[in-house]
Scaffold this motif. Structure first.
Motif, PDB file in Angstrom:
ATOM      1  N   GLN A 102       5.567   3.236   1.996  1.00  0.00           N
ATOM      2  CA  GLN A 102       5.136   1.932   1.496  1.00  0.00           C
ATOM      3  C   GLN A 102       4.816   1.042   2.695  1.00  0.00           C
ATOM      4  N   ILE A 103       3.608   0.536   2.726  1.00  0.00           N
ATOM      5  CA  ILE A 103       3.159  -0.325   3.821  1.00  0.00           C
ATOM      6  C   ILE A 103       3.081  -1.754   3.299  1.00  0.00           C
ATOM      7  N   LEU A 104       3.714  -2.685   4.009  1.00  0.00           N
ATOM      8  CA  LEU A 104       3.712  -4.092   3.623  1.00  0.00           C
ATOM      9  C   LEU A 104       2.844  -4.897   4.575  1.00  0.00           C
ATOM     10  N   GLU A 111      -1.020  -1.583  14.056  1.00  0.00           N
ATOM     11  CA  GLU A 111      -2.166  -2.014  14.863  1.00  0.00           C
ATOM     12  C   GLU A 111      -3.207  -2.738  14.008  1.00  0.00           C
ATOM     13  N   ALA A 112      -3.331  -2.317  12.745  1.00  0.00           N
ATOM     14  CA  ALA A 112      -4.315  -2.930  11.851  1.00  0.00           C
ATOM     15  C   ALA A 112      -3.822  -4.258  11.276  1.00  0.00           C
ATOM     16  N   GLY A 113      -2.526  -4.549  11.461  1.00  0.00           N
ATOM     17  CA  GLY A 113      -2.005  -5.840  10.987  1.00  0.00           C
ATOM     18  C   GLY A 113      -0.868  -5.757   9.988  1.00  0.00           C
ATOM     19  N   ALA A 114      -0.367  -4.540   9.707  1.00  0.00           N
ATOM     20  CA  ALA A 114       0.737  -4.398   8.755  1.00  0.00           C
ATOM     21  C   ALA A 114       2.031  -4.965   9.328  1.00  0.00           C
ATOM     22  N   GLU A 115       2.933  -5.388   8.441  1.00  0.00           N
ATOM     23  CA  GLU A 115       4.234  -5.904   8.852  1.00  0.00           C
ATOM     24  C   GLU A 115       5.255  -4.796   9.015  1.00  0.00           C
ATOM     25  N   ASP A 116       5.217  -3.816   8.109  1.00  0.00           N
ATOM     26  CA  ASP A 116       6.255  -2.787   8.112  1.00  0.00           C
ATOM     27  C   ASP A 116       5.775  -1.556   7.360  1.00  0.00           C
ATOM     28  N   VAL A 117       6.368  -0.416   7.698  1.00  0.00           N
ATOM     29  CA  VAL A 117       6.133   0.833   6.972  1.00  0.00           C
ATOM     30  C   VAL A 117       7.496   1.359   6.550  1.00  0.00           C
ATOM     31  N   ILE A 122       0.863  -1.184   0.000  1.00  0.00           N
ATOM     32  CA  ILE A 122       0.000   0.000   0.000  1.00  0.00           C
ATOM     33  C   ILE A 122       0.891   1.223   0.000  1.00  0.00           C
ATOM     34  N   LEU A 123       0.673   2.119  -0.941  1.00  0.00           N
ATOM     35  CA  LEU A 123       1.456   3.353  -1.013  1.00  0.00           C
ATOM     36  C   LEU A 123       0.605   4.532  -0.566  1.00  0.00           C
ATOM     37  N   VAL A 124       1.185   5.329   0.331  1.00  0.00           N
ATOM     38  CA  VAL A 124       0.506   6.497   0.882  1.00  0.00           C
ATOM     39  C   VAL A 124       1.379   7.722   0.627  1.00  0.00           C
TER      40      VAL A 124
END
Length: 249
Positions: A172-174, A158-164, A140-142
């Motif tokens: 980039q959110i993985l 908190e929502a379940g992402a592995e890394d930012v 996900i790109l923000v």
């Protein structure tokens, strides 16, 4: 910066021209159609369709276009029957390349993909030859503008992402594929604008390409593949030094 991130950046920079030619919309419509065909027309119960719709909205695709693509996938409207085929090979410098395609003529597609590899000095390989070098991840790109990194990190994790990962103009959110939809949901509910969101193949490690000729040939290969109407996504595990990338840009 890894090949995954660098190629994403390059594609975004050239995206305006692609949009004018309708290529981005065409690829997104194909993905929505086949996602609906395989998992049904309800995005709440079809993570792949939800991902495709999110990507379409990020490109400002009209709602009518999205709905028509879903109906073609579910059979409520007549549409072309596409076949998904994954091609694997090596580009200049020994870079691993995955090519996701959707086609109504696989003979045409494989001939064109093989031609692009050969023209670049690379070669199309057998199924499975490089796929093991990548992990399937939600990406996900923000846009960085107006976004606090710490707040984004807390929300995403908190929502379940592995890394930012911080990039030049974006974050980039993985995520794991199964956590992708929940993270997208959390970001949207918080009013954060998503530039791009998809399930991608992220390289486990990268191959450094430092020779200008090989780097130029590699980027041309990736561009030719991306521009082909039957190609949906291209993934590669290259790492070109920033100084050389600036020269090539």
């Amino acid at each position: 910066m890894s090949g995954h991130s660098k190629w994403s950046t390059i594609k975004r920079k050239k995206g305006a021209n692609d949009a004018k030619r309708g290529k981005i919309f065409t690829k997104l419509i194909k993905e929505i159609t086949i996602a609906a065909r395989m998992g049904g027309g309800d995005p709440e119960g079809n993570p792949r369709l939800r991902s495709a719709i999110t990507a379409a909205k990020a490109q400002n695709m009209p709602k009518d276009n999205i709905e028509r693509a879903i109906k073609k996938g579910t059979g409520d409207m007549e549409g072309v029957a596409y076949e998904e085929i994954l091609y694997e090979g090596y580009g200049p410098g020994g870079v691993a390349v995955l090519v996701e395609t959707m086609t109504d003529n696989k003979n045409r597609t494989v001939a064109d993909v093989r031609h692009f590899f050969a023209k670049s000095g690379g070669n199309l390989g057998e199924s499975g030859c490089v796929g093991w070098m990548f992990d399937k991840k939600g990406t996900i790109l923000v846009d960085r503008e107006g976004v606090d990194e710490d707040e984004l990190m807390d929300l995403a994790i908190e929502a379940g992402a592995e890394d930012v990962i911080e990039e030049e103009t974006s974050f980039q959110i993985l995520t794991e594929p199964e956590d992708f939809s929940e993270v997208v949901d959390a970001l949207e509910k918080s009013g954060i604008t998503i530039v791009e969101a998809s399930i991608s193949m992220v390289p486990k490690n990268t191959v450094e390409v430092t020779e200008e000729k090989k780097a130029r040939s590699l980027l041309k290969l990736l561009e030719n593949l991306e521009d082909h109407d039957d190609v949906q996504k291209v993934h590669a595990n290259f790492d070109i030094p920033d100084e050389l990338m600036e020269q090539l840009s």
